[in-house]
Write a protein that holds these residues in place. Structure first.
Motif, PDB file in Angstrom:
ATOM      1  N   ASN A 291       3.099  -2.219   5.946  1.00 46.61           N
ATOM      2  CA  ASN A 291       2.686  -3.613   6.218  1.00 46.61           C
ATOM      3  C   ASN A 291       2.919  -3.876   7.889  1.00 46.61           C
ATOM      4  N   LEU A 292       3.755  -3.221   8.505  1.00 48.76           N
ATOM      5  CA  LEU A 292       3.990  -3.076   9.812  1.00 48.76           C
ATOM      6  C   LEU A 292       3.835  -1.600  10.543  1.00 48.76           C
ATOM      7  N   PRO A 293       3.720  -1.431  11.517  1.00 47.03           N
ATOM      8  CA  PRO A 293       3.457  -0.222  12.344  1.00 47.03           C
ATOM      9  C   PRO A 293       4.947   0.498  12.028  1.00 47.03           C
ATOM     10  N   GLU A 294       5.063   1.690  11.751  1.00 49.34           N
ATOM     11  CA  GLU A 294       5.731   2.726  11.637  1.00 49.34           C
ATOM     12  C   GLU A 294       5.562   3.923  11.304  1.00 49.34           C
ATOM     13  N   ALA A 295       6.615   5.058  11.441  1.00 54.18           N
ATOM     14  CA  ALA A 295       6.243   6.384  11.473  1.00 54.18           C
ATOM     15  C   ALA A 295       5.879   6.869   9.991  1.00 54.18           C
ATOM     16  N   ASP A 296       4.958   7.580   9.789  1.00 54.18           N
ATOM     17  CA  ASP A 296       4.562   8.277   8.576  1.00 54.18           C
ATOM     18  C   ASP A 296       5.808   9.038   7.762  1.00 54.18           C
ATOM     19  N   PRO A 297       6.053   9.124   6.512  1.00 51.78           N
ATOM     20  CA  PRO A 297       6.906   9.925   6.061  1.00 51.78           C
ATOM     21  C   PRO A 297       6.712  11.449   6.453  1.00 51.78           C
ATOM     22  N   GLN A 298       7.811  12.179   6.554  1.00 47.73           N
ATOM     23  CA  GLN A 298       7.821  13.396   6.677  1.00 47.73           C
ATOM     24  C   GLN A 298       7.663  14.573   5.441  1.00 47.73           C
ATOM     25  N   GLU A 299       6.440  15.046   5.580  1.00 46.56           N
ATOM     26  CA  GLU A 299       6.234  15.921   4.261  1.00 46.56           C
ATOM     27  C   GLU A 299       7.297  17.109   4.110  1.00 46.56           C
ATOM     28  N   PRO A 300       7.735  17.475   3.013  1.00 49.78           N
ATOM     29  CA  PRO A 300       8.764  18.340   2.787  1.00 49.78           C
ATOM     30  C   PRO A 300       8.194  19.747   3.111  1.00 49.78           C
ATOM     31  N   PRO A 301       8.998  20.870   3.366  1.00 50.05           N
ATOM     32  CA  PRO A 301       8.351  22.278   3.701  1.00 50.05           C
ATOM     33  C   PRO A 301       7.499  22.484   2.479  1.00 50.05           C
ATOM     34  N   GLY A 302       7.616  22.446   1.044  1.00 45.10           N
ATOM     35  CA  GLY A 302       6.877  22.888   0.251  1.00 45.10           C
ATOM     36  C   GLY A 302       5.682  21.883  -0.191  1.00 45.10           C
ATOM     37  N   GLY A 303       5.598  20.625   0.536  1.00 42.33           N
ATOM     38  CA  GLY A 303       4.463  19.800   0.407  1.00 42.33           C
ATOM     39  C   GLY A 303       5.314  18.809  -0.750  1.00 42.33           C
ATOM     40  N   TRP A 304       4.394  17.725  -0.919  1.00 41.55           N
ATOM     41  CA  TRP A 304       4.799  16.601  -1.927  1.00 41.55           C
ATOM     42  C   TRP A 304       4.207  17.261  -3.194  1.00 41.55           C
ATOM     43  N   PRO A 305       4.991  16.784  -4.294  1.00 43.63           N
ATOM     44  CA  PRO A 305       4.617  17.315  -5.802  1.00 43.63           C
ATOM     45  C   PRO A 305       3.473  16.354  -6.135  1.00 43.63           C
ATOM     46  N   PHE A 306       2.942  15.294  -5.316  1.00 41.55           N
ATOM     47  CA  PHE A 306       2.292  14.288  -6.004  1.00 41.55           C
ATOM     48  C   PHE A 306       1.078  14.043  -4.703  1.00 41.55           C
ATOM     49  N   THR A 307       0.248  13.497  -4.954  1.00 41.86           N
ATOM     50  CA  THR A 307      -0.723  12.857  -4.025  1.00 41.86           C
ATOM     51  C   THR A 307      -0.055  11.488  -3.218  1.00 41.86           C
ATOM     52  N   LEU A 308       0.087  11.652  -1.674  1.00 42.96           N
ATOM     53  CA  LEU A 308       0.569  10.613  -1.034  1.00 42.96           C
ATOM     54  C   LEU A 308      -0.475   9.994  -0.428  1.00 42.96           C
ATOM     55  N   GLN A 309      -0.758   8.909  -0.548  1.00 41.66           N
ATOM     56  CA  GLN A 309      -1.747   8.074   0.172  1.00 41.66           C
ATOM     57  C   GLN A 309      -1.029   7.105   1.033  1.00 41.66           C
ATOM     58  N   VAL A 310      -1.482   7.104   2.628  1.00 40.87           N
ATOM     59  CA  VAL A 310      -0.676   6.052   3.349  1.00 40.87           C
ATOM     60  C   VAL A 310      -1.858   5.043   3.674  1.00 40.87           C
ATOM     61  N   ARG A 311      -1.446   3.843   3.608  1.00 41.41           N
ATOM     62  CA  ARG A 311      -2.496   2.567   4.054  1.00 41.41           C
ATOM     63  C   ARG A 311      -1.671   2.128   5.224  1.00 41.41           C
ATOM     64  N   ARG A 312      -2.635   1.735   6.302  1.00 41.43           N
ATOM     65  CA  ARG A 312      -1.954   0.994   7.495  1.00 41.43           C
ATOM     66  C   ARG A 312      -2.549   0.005   7.687  1.00 41.43           C
ATOM     67  N   ASN A 313      -1.671  -1.310   7.506  1.00 40.39           N
ATOM     68  CA  ASN A 313      -2.551  -2.542   7.659  1.00 40.39           C
ATOM     69  C   ASN A 313      -2.499  -3.146   9.125  1.00 40.39           C
ATOM     70  N   ALA A 314      -3.785  -3.508   9.578  1.00 38.11           N
ATOM     71  CA  ALA A 314      -4.061  -4.026  10.964  1.00 38.11           C
ATOM     72  C   ALA A 314      -3.091  -5.422  11.157  1.00 38.11           C
ATOM     73  N   ARG A 315      -2.894  -6.192   9.986  1.00 39.43           N
ATOM     74  CA  ARG A 315      -2.295  -7.222   9.842  1.00 39.43           C
ATOM     75  C   ARG A 315      -1.394  -7.424   8.744  1.00 39.43           C
ATOM     76  N   PRO A 316      -0.178  -7.870   8.708  1.00 39.65           N
ATOM     77  CA  PRO A 316       0.559  -7.997   7.576  1.00 39.65           C
ATOM     78  C   PRO A 316      -0.380  -8.614   6.261  1.00 39.65           C
ATOM     79  N   ALA A 317      -0.048  -8.342   5.098  1.00 45.91           N
ATOM     80  CA  ALA A 317      -0.510  -9.051   3.936  1.00 45.91           C
ATOM     81  C   ALA A 317       0.550  -9.243   3.007  1.00 45.91           C
ATOM     82  N   GLY A 318       0.246 -10.151   1.895  1.00 49.48           N
ATOM     83  CA  GLY A 318       1.041 -10.415   1.453  1.00 49.48           C
ATOM     84  C   GLY A 318       1.696  -9.420   0.167  1.00 49.48           C
ATOM     85  N   PHE A 319       2.587  -9.642  -0.572  1.00 51.17           N
ATOM     86  CA  PHE A 319       3.127  -8.799  -1.496  1.00 51.17           C
ATOM     87  C   PHE A 319       2.145  -8.235  -2.561  1.00 51.17           C
ATOM     88  N   GLY A 320       1.702  -9.314  -3.208  1.00 52.88           N
ATOM     89  CA  GLY A 320       0.688  -9.375  -4.099  1.00 52.88           C
ATOM     90  C   GLY A 320      -0.651  -8.788  -3.663  1.00 52.88           C
TER      91      GLY A 320
END
Length: 265
Positions: free
Chosen positions: A48-77
């Protein structure tokens, strides 16, 4: 999307929203990867605010990780609704970044509980860093209830009817989430979880606590800053004026508190 690996289809998609909480998100993702790979097939992280992306572990994530970046903050819901729109997993999870998986994998039992007949939402025991039970199961937020909590400092006690549960960690069957339309986006921040729980109960569905626990920091910004306090007041006024609130007061019997409380010691 932050993963190029193909993962087995698990039953759960997790939505997390970060407001500059990268330092909390990284260890939480690592804990999900370490403990819950069999349950979680996908994590949607909304920044919801600009920040660094998570660091992927050496073996990769065991799930699909999707990162969404908001141009402006949105509400919780709004953030969670967008993240979970079009989900195909059988179950959806709303998870706060300040949750710590300090007691093993909670998601298998949360999914199992949410999948039982008549259940609208499964949730865990919540404890603080000292292992003390938090008051995540609450009565309807009437003026009297708020006076007791905020002014008199009396949290919900054992045996108090559970009218709603906070949204730090909630697992719902996807068809239920879709039938409810997710969170009501007219609440910018606060009371979305109250409204959703009341609508679930008005639909004849139960809120059920699973036999698992998570640690939750539970730092309420509305107690420390004016803007979150303003959002909280506005959301309460909206809730109190809503047909959902008045239908719940008129039609719903008290929802019995679960008897198997975790010992606070």
């Amino acid at each position: 999307m932050n993963s190029s690996l193909l993962h087995p289809a698990g039953p759960l998609v997790v939505s997390m929203v970060s407001h500059g909480h990268a330092a909390l998100v990284q260890p939480l993702l690592e804990a999900v990867a370490r403990l819950s790979a069999a349950s979680v097939s996908r994590v949607v992280l909304t920044q919801n605010l600009p920040e660094a992306d998570p660091q992927e572990p050496p073996g990769g994530w065991p799930f699909t990780l999707q990162v969404r970046r908001n141009a402006r903050p949105a509400g919780f819901g709004t953030n969670h609704n967008r993240a979970l729109a079009g989900a195909r997993e059988p179950f959806v999870c709303v998870l706060n970044p300040d949750v710590v998986l300090s007691h093993g994998d909670p998601f298998a039992d949360l999914v199992r509980t949410a999948g039982a007949a008549g259940v609208g939402c499964a949730y865990p025991h919540q404890v603080d860093a000292m292992g003390r039970v938090q008051d995540s199961e609450r009565a309807l937020p009437t003026l009297l209830a708020l006076w007791r909590r905020r002014v008199l400092g009396r949290p919900s006690e054992v045996g108090t009817p559970v009218e709603w549960v906070n949204g730090a960690c909630m697992v719902l069957p996807r068809p239920v989430w879709e039938a409810m339309g997710g969170f009501d986006e007219r609440y910018f921040m606060y009371c979305e979880d109250v409204d959703l729980c009341l609508r679930l109960r008005l639909a004849g569905l139960a809120l059920v606590r699973a036999p698992v626990r998570v640690q939750h920091a539970g730092q309420r910004a509305s107690r420390r800053a004016w803007r979150p306090l303003w959002w909280h007041v506005c959301s309460l006024l909206r809730l109190w004026a809503s047909p959902v609130f008045w239908r719940a007061r008129r039609l719903l019997p008290p929802h019995a508190a679960p008897a198997n409380r975790i010992d606070a010691s």
